[in-house]
Write an enzyme that holds these catalytic residues in place. Structure first.
Site, short mmCIF file in Angstrom:
data_model
loop_
_atom_site.label_atom_id
_atom_site.label_comp_id
_atom_site.label_asym_id
_atom_site.label_seq_id
_atom_site.Cartn_x
_atom_site.Cartn_y
_atom_site.Cartn_z
N CYS A 1 35.32 39.05 35.49
CA CYS A 1 36.37 39.16 36.18
C CYS A 1 37.45 38.49 35.57
CB CYS A 1 35.97 38.20 37.67
SG CYS A 1 37.40 37.88 38.49
N THR A 2 38.61 39.26 35.58
CA THR A 2 39.74 39.02 34.70
C THR A 2 40.24 37.32 35.11
OG1 THR A 2 41.22 40.08 36.20
CG2 THR A 2 40.46 41.26 34.43
N HIS A 3 39.97 36.77 36.14
CA HIS A 3 40.68 35.51 36.46
C HIS A 3 39.69 34.49 35.75
CE1 HIS A 3 42.42 37.49 40.10
NE2 HIS A 3 42.97 36.20 40.43
N CYS B 1 41.59 44.71 36.52
CA CYS B 1 40.68 44.19 37.81
C CYS B 1 39.32 44.78 37.63
CB CYS B 1 41.66 44.36 38.92
SG CYS B 1 40.61 43.50 40.17
N ASN B 2 38.26 44.15 37.46
CA ASN B 2 37.08 44.60 37.77
C ASN B 2 36.72 44.91 38.80
OD1 ASN B 2 35.46 43.92 34.73
ND2 ASN B 2 36.82 42.14 35.63
N THR B 3 37.02 44.37 40.05
CA THR B 3 36.69 44.92 41.49
C THR B 3 37.32 46.11 41.65
OG1 THR B 3 36.67 42.57 41.80
CG2 THR B 3 36.68 43.80 43.80
N ASP C 1 46.69 44.00 38.63
CA ASP C 1 45.38 43.23 39.04
C ASP C 1 45.75 42.63 40.39
OD1 ASP C 1 42.84 41.62 38.73
OD2 ASP C 1 44.13 39.93 38.86
N SER C 2 44.57 42.36 41.20
CA SER C 2 44.83 41.84 42.58
C SER C 2 45.67 40.56 42.59
CB SER C 2 43.39 41.52 43.04
OG SER C 2 42.68 40.63 42.20
N TYR D 1 40.53 40.37 46.05
CA TYR D 1 40.05 41.65 46.51
C TYR D 1 38.48 41.71 46.59
CZ TYR D 1 44.11 44.61 45.64
OH TYR D 1 45.23 45.06 45.66
N GLY D 2 37.94 40.70 45.81
CA GLY D 2 36.34 40.61 45.70
C GLY D 2 35.59 40.67 46.66
N GLU E 1 43.62 31.24 41.94
CA GLU E 1 44.58 31.70 42.78
C GLU E 1 45.44 30.70 43.21
OE1 GLU E 1 46.20 34.90 43.83
OE2 GLU E 1 45.06 35.89 41.98
N1 DGL Z 1 40.51 39.75 38.93
C1 DGL Z 1 39.70 40.22 39.59
C2 DGL Z 1 38.55 41.04 38.97
O1 DGL Z 1 38.51 41.29 37.69
C3 DGL Z 1 39.06 40.00 41.07
C4 DGL Z 1 39.91 38.94 41.69
C5 DGL Z 1 39.90 39.23 42.91
O2 DGL Z 1 38.78 38.91 43.77
O3 DGL Z 1 40.98 39.62 43.69
O4 DGL Z 1 37.49 41.49 39.64
#
Ligand code: DGL
Length: 275
Positions: free
Chosen positions: A194-196, A75-77, A12-13, A44-45, A160
């Site tokens: 988003c996994t966060h 990570c979805n992004t 993941d990011s 990363y988003g 984060e």
């Molecule tokens: N956790 C990431 C996701 O599922 C995105 C987090 C990020 O923006 O880095 O999209």
């Protein structure tokens, strides 16, 4: 000669993929996992397609070098912006035994089970929302489902930076939920894309009307991986089964251990790595 055995890599990011790893380990505890969080370059988003692709490819390459032959892009992004390119252009260069899976497809192929009235909301990063990956995938399986996607740019930085329990988090969660509901008041399910976001679950629940269910990806992805391994016994038989886990971050180990342990509800001892 003993046969070489491999780890499963989870990427993941930053911290978010830990919410997926937690469920994968609950359902598939016997395997050996390596988690890699690119915290040094998160989020990363908000980054471009090219940058997310480059960063993700670097991370996947590193995990293959670390004796993984299956990598889950948790990570979805990165799944939205890099998975297809990696699968189609890059994977063959690593050898035919290497596989990379994302986390969007497992959720979209069962999207009909989330909703009674075919109106689903999704909250995600700007990158995932603008990619339209969820809309495109869901339409393939369920053309009648109406998906309302809403970007929440402040939610990942809150997580984060360890601010997910703060009053600031309340402000931003309420604001984005209200904005989503004003776009579509009819949703009866909200997918955390988003996994966060599972770390903001209590606050999301607080501001979301009770009749709207919240869908988290962890268990869905874990069950889908379980079925994938059943279907691919050739791959499954090459995996190490010693229930080990190692954590790597591209940023400070201290903060990874502190925040990451909240995702997993257990102590983490990470090592730093550069990509
Ligand atoms: N956790 C990431 C996701 O599922 C995105 C987090 C990020 O923006 O880095 O999209």
């Amino acid at each position: 000669m003993t046969e070489r055995k491999f780890n499963i890599g989870v990427f993941d990011s930053g911290f978010g993929g830990l919410s997926i790893l937690k469920e994968i380990r609950r359902i598939l505890p016997e395997y050996s996992y390596i988690y890699l969080g690119d915290n040094g370059r998160a989020p990363y988003g908000t980054r471009s397609f090219e940058t997310v692709y480059r960063y993700t490819l670097e991370a996947v390459t590193k995990l293959f070098e670390m004796n993984c032959n299956l990598v889950i892009i948790a990570c979805n992004t990165a799944s939205a912006k890099a998975l297809r390119n990696i699968q189609q252009k890059d994977l063959s260069h690593f050898g035919k035994d290497k596989r990379v899976l994302g986390i969007i497809r497992p959720c979209t192929e069962i999207a009909n089970t989330f909703t009674q009235n075919n109106n689903i909301g999704i909250v995600a990063t700007k990158g995932t929302v603008t990619s339209k990956s969820y809309e495109i995938e869901i339409k393939k399986f369920f053309p009648n489902i109406n998906l309302t996607a809403h970007a929440c740019p402040m939610w990942v930085p809150l997580v984060e930076n360890g601010e997910y329990n703060s009053e600031g988090a309340d402000f931003f969660v309420k604001k984005e939920i209200q904005a989503l509901l004003s776009e579509n008041p009819n949703i009866d399910a909200l997918l955390l894309g988003c996994t966060h976001y599972p770390l903001l679950l209590n606050k999301i629940r607080k501001y979301l009307p009770e009749h709207i269910s919240i869908i988290q990806q962890g268990e869905i992805v874990a069950k889908s991986l379980e079925k994938y391994l059943q279907r691919h016994s050739d791959l499954e038989s090459t995996l190490k089964k010693n229930s080990q886990i190692k954590f790597f971050t591209t940023d400070s180990c201290e903060s990874f251990n502190a925040i990451g342990s909240h995702f997993l509800n257990e102590e983490i001892d990470s090592a730093q790595i550069s990509l």
